[in-house]
Design an enzyme around this catalytic site. Structure first.
Site, PDB file in Angstrom:
ATOM      1  N   ARG A 226       1.096  -1.269  -0.523  1.00 58.47           N
ATOM      2  CA  ARG A 226       0.075  -0.233  -0.013  1.00 58.47           C
ATOM      3  C   ARG A 226       0.565   1.425   0.088  1.00 58.47           C
ATOM      4  O   ARG A 226       0.609   2.185  -1.264  1.00 58.47           O
ATOM      5  CB  ARG A 226      -0.744   0.535   1.227  1.00 58.47           C
ATOM      6  CG  ARG A 226      -2.064   0.573   1.178  1.00 58.47           C
ATOM      7  CD  ARG A 226      -2.091   2.878   1.659  1.00 58.47           C
ATOM      8  NE  ARG A 226      -1.360   2.182   2.465  1.00 58.47           N
ATOM      9  CZ  ARG A 226      -0.634   3.262   3.313  1.00 58.47           C
ATOM     10  NH1 ARG A 226      -0.414   4.701   2.461  1.00 58.47           N
ATOM     11  NH2 ARG A 226      -0.490   3.736   4.767  1.00 58.47           N
ATOM     12  N   GLU A 227       1.677   1.309   1.112  1.00 66.10           N
ATOM     13  CA  GLU A 227       2.400   2.668   1.642  1.00 66.10           C
ATOM     14  C   GLU A 227       3.369   2.070  -0.047  1.00 66.10           C
ATOM     15  O   GLU A 227       3.922   3.137  -0.509  1.00 66.10           O
ATOM     16  CB  GLU A 227       3.282   3.326   2.343  1.00 66.10           C
ATOM     17  CG  GLU A 227       4.261   3.973   3.182  1.00 66.10           C
ATOM     18  CD  GLU A 227       3.114   5.541   2.578  1.00 66.10           C
ATOM     19  OE1 GLU A 227       2.400   5.375   3.988  1.00 66.10           O
ATOM     20  OE2 GLU A 227       3.866   6.743   2.659  1.00 66.10           O
TER      21      GLU A 227
ATOM     22  N   ARG B  86      -8.822  -0.480  12.233  1.00 67.27           N
ATOM     23  CA  ARG B  86      -8.023   0.735  12.974  1.00 67.27           C
ATOM     24  C   ARG B  86      -8.282   1.947  12.262  1.00 67.27           C
ATOM     25  O   ARG B  86      -9.636   2.032  10.806  1.00 67.27           O
ATOM     26  CB  ARG B  86      -6.663   0.054  12.343  1.00 67.27           C
ATOM     27  CG  ARG B  86      -5.189   1.168  12.703  1.00 67.27           C
ATOM     28  CD  ARG B  86      -4.414   0.896  12.024  1.00 67.27           C
ATOM     29  NE  ARG B  86      -4.024   1.268  10.873  1.00 67.27           N
ATOM     30  CZ  ARG B  86      -3.153   1.422   9.565  1.00 67.27           C
ATOM     31  NH1 ARG B  86      -2.914  -0.029   9.813  1.00 67.27           N
ATOM     32  NH2 ARG B  86      -3.444   1.911   8.499  1.00 67.27           N
TER      33      ARG B  86
ATOM     34  N   HIS C 212       3.703   4.699  12.365  1.00 64.43           N
ATOM     35  CA  HIS C 212       3.404   5.384  11.355  1.00 64.43           C
ATOM     36  C   HIS C 212       4.721   6.425  10.813  1.00 64.43           C
ATOM     37  O   HIS C 212       4.435   7.583  11.054  1.00 64.43           O
ATOM     38  CB  HIS C 212       2.729   5.372  10.215  1.00 64.43           C
ATOM     39  CG  HIS C 212       2.001   5.382   9.230  1.00 64.43           C
ATOM     40  ND1 HIS C 212       2.168   4.123   8.567  1.00 64.43           N
ATOM     41  CD2 HIS C 212       2.664   6.097   8.198  1.00 64.43           C
ATOM     42  CE1 HIS C 212       2.231   5.031   6.270  1.00 64.43           C
ATOM     43  NE2 HIS C 212       2.302   5.927   6.407  1.00 64.43           N
TER      44      HIS C 212
ATOM     45  N   HIS D  51       7.116   8.834   8.263  1.00 67.51           N
ATOM     46  CA  HIS D  51       7.260   9.393   7.004  1.00 67.51           C
ATOM     47  C   HIS D  51       9.064   9.669   7.424  1.00 67.51           C
ATOM     48  O   HIS D  51       9.082   9.593   8.842  1.00 67.51           O
ATOM     49  CB  HIS D  51       6.991  10.127   7.024  1.00 67.51           C
ATOM     50  CG  HIS D  51       5.641   9.215   5.703  1.00 67.51           C
ATOM     51  ND1 HIS D  51       5.829   9.485   4.542  1.00 67.51           N
ATOM     52  CD2 HIS D  51       4.733   8.583   6.150  1.00 67.51           C
ATOM     53  CE1 HIS D  51       5.079   8.195   3.966  1.00 67.51           C
ATOM     54  NE2 HIS D  51       3.979   8.512   5.118  1.00 67.51           N
TER      55      HIS D  51
ATOM     56  N   HIS E  50      40.135  -1.849  10.293  1.00 66.71           N
ATOM     57  CA  HIS E  50      39.069  -2.412  11.160  1.00 66.71           C
ATOM     58  C   HIS E  50      39.019  -3.656  10.562  1.00 66.71           C
ATOM     59  O   HIS E  50      38.675  -4.642  11.598  1.00 66.71           O
ATOM     60  CB  HIS E  50      37.973  -1.623   9.423  1.00 66.71           C
ATOM     61  CG  HIS E  50      37.538  -0.643  10.213  1.00 66.71           C
ATOM     62  ND1 HIS E  50      36.364   0.008  10.538  1.00 66.71           N
ATOM     63  CD2 HIS E  50      38.339   0.915  11.010  1.00 66.71           C
ATOM     64  CE1 HIS E  50      36.504   1.288  11.385  1.00 66.71           C
ATOM     65  NE2 HIS E  50      37.551   1.744  11.196  1.00 66.71           N
TER      66      HIS E  50
END
Ligand code: HCA
Ligand code: CU
Length: 492
Positions: free
Chosen positions: A32-33, A152, A215, A217, A310
């Site tokens: 969806r998103e 929801r 949710h 962003h 490293h």
């Protein structure tokens, strides 16, 4: 049964009382998103496959789409609901009866009804008064609830809404049948401490019977941090997308949140974390949005070590520079050799190539590597071999570079745009893709660990809709030229 797998790392954060409940839920909204990402279009088969992969991975909820967007999206939502997945399947809908009826047609388990509550959205987008908005929430939630759906409610742009109106809206939704509300940071404006305050405020006014989703962003790059802060404060569901897809800069990534919950908070939520590279790669290909090399968990460089200090540390004990081991997420570490490398890294590389040296020889080889690698950007395995040959006064002609390179030409079916195929190919792990004149419209350079892996890549190219046929040449030997500095392959 929350336990800390990694006591030391946890204590290092100086917050021993940090806890996230093991009953936390993970909702994936890639379909969806994620499909709201610019230029993204998932085919039906890909959507089903993504949902199956996510279900196998272990997400608790899958937001499958917004059925009122189009017929195609509706078919996809229905098909996913019919898969018999373990995860709860949701449809995202606007606060009107028609949208909800379309979700009912799809046989989903739950609807997420969203309606903006911020004044700026009310005035400019919805052109509605607060009273009208409250009325729409009440009617739509009740309609869905009365049809047996779990509900929801999402106050869109929650984080910019008047807090008291927001609470009023959520209360009405709860009373009409919603058991969860989502704190939508629609414009990605919160900081972690802001999110904590927000969740606590909501809980104080709504009580414990309403579940809280976060949710977040990513407009400020804080999506994962805000999501974790929300969960720490007591939210019990977090939204994520594969590779962090979503409107604009996307939302919290599935890979970052699932790994953080395990590694930092010591939660065993039953996720198959070693599926993450496969899921990321599938979504990368299906979406055409390329995963950055430095992406968390799934980026090419996530487990590569370069500077001598490293590499030496990691070779002695990987924990020196890794907070979790690559195997946890189905990856392998890489020790790179170029002018930054030290003796340990070079020794390891030589060992991989089957060459053993004494300390004196090793020092000479490292010195020479630094000289040669100082003059160019890309340093190949052949270069290391050549230097070792020179220093040791032997010939390793029998050793070929461990990677297989292929030059792949592709012919495009005349009914397809070449640029479309190039875009699909760009999402594959190819080194370079060129659009060319002549018999073949596209030429690509690929590097693989083995011939079967190269074949696999070839299969993927052939499977792209619109690729008529391919012609592949395996590169036997590569030569340096005057201009090799800008060459594009690097053996690591
Ligand atoms: C959008 C809606 C949404 C909804 C989030 C949610 C947002 O803007 O498209 O339902 O939890 O970010 O507000 O994605
Ligand atoms: Cu959103």
């Amino acid at each position: 049964m929350s336990h800390l797998k990694n006591q030391n790392f946890f204590e290092l954060q100086f917050k021993p009382d940090l806890r996230i409940s093991e009953s936390v839920l993970l909702l994936d909204t890639t379909l969806r998103e994620g499909e709201q990402t610019p230029n993204v279009f998932f085919k039906l088969e890909d959507k089903i496959k993504i949902a199956q992969l996510l279900d196998e991975f272990g997400v608790h909820m899958i937001e499958a789409g917004c059925p009122s967007v189009s017929k195609g999206v509706k078919v996809a939502v229905k098909s996913i609901a019919e898969q018999g997945l373990k995860a709860e399947v949701l449809a995202h809908v606007r606060a009107n009866e028609q949208d909800i009826n379309e979700a009912i047609d799809c046989d989903v388990d739950r609807v997420a009804i969203f309606l903006a509550t911020s004044d700026i959205h009310l005035e400019y987008k919805l052109k509605k008064t607060r009273e009208q908005v409250l009325d729409m929430i009440e009617t739509s939630v009740r309609h869905a609830f009365n049809h047996g759906l779990k509900v929801r409610f999402t106050p869109e742009d929650a984080t910019r809404s008047d807090p008291h109106f927001l609470i009023q809206a959520c209360r009405i939704a709860y009373e009409a049948g919603a058991d969860r509300v989502s704190i939508a940071d629609t414009v990605g404006m919160l900081t972690p401490s802001g999110m904590q305050g927000f969740v606590k405020f909501m809980q104080r006014h709504l009580g414990n019977s309403v579940g809280i989703d976060v949710h977040c962003h990513n407009d400020l790059g804080l999506a994962a941090a805000n999501a974790l802060a929300g969960l720490e404060a007591g939210a019990n569901c977090v939204h994520a997308t594969v590779n962090g897809l979503g409107e604009r800069t996307g939302i919290t990534g599935l890979e970052e949140i699932s790994v953080a919950l395990s590694v930092v908070y010591g939660l065993d939520l039953g996720f198959k974390l070693d599926m993450l590279p496969k899921i990321a790669q599938f979504v990368e290909r299906a979406s055409g949005v390329v995963v950055g090399q430095q992406a968390v968990v799934v980026g090419d460089y996530a487990f590569s070590h370069k500077a001598g200090v490293h590499s030496a540390g990691v070779l002695a004990n990987p924990k020196t520079y890794e907070i979790f081991s690559p195997e946890l997420v189905g990856r392998r570490r890489q020790i790179l050799v170029d002018r930054y490398a030290g003796k340990k890294a070079v020794e390891e590389k030589l060992k991989e190539l089957g060459i053993t040296v004494n300390d004196d020889q090793l020092s000479k080889i490292v010195k020479k590597i630094k000289e040669v690698a100082d003059t160019k950007r890309n340093f190949y395995e052949e270069d290391i071999l050549e230097i070792a040959e020179e220093v040791l006064q032997v010939s390793f002609r029998g050793i070929s570079p461990s990677k297989v390179m292929g030059l792949i030409s592709a012919k495009v079916d005349s009914s397809y745009y070449t640029s479309y195929i190039v875009r699909r190919m760009s999402a594959l792990p190819l080194d370079r893709v060129y659009e060319t004149s002549g018999e073949y419209e596209i030429v690509a350079i690929a590097q693989a660990e083995s011939v079967p892996e190269l074949n696999d890549l070839l299969e993927k190219i052939r499977a792209i809709e619109g690729v008529a046929h391919t012609n592949t040449k395996v590169i036997l030997k590569q030569f340096e030229t005057m201009n090799s500095n800008h060459s594009h392959t690097q053996f690591v």
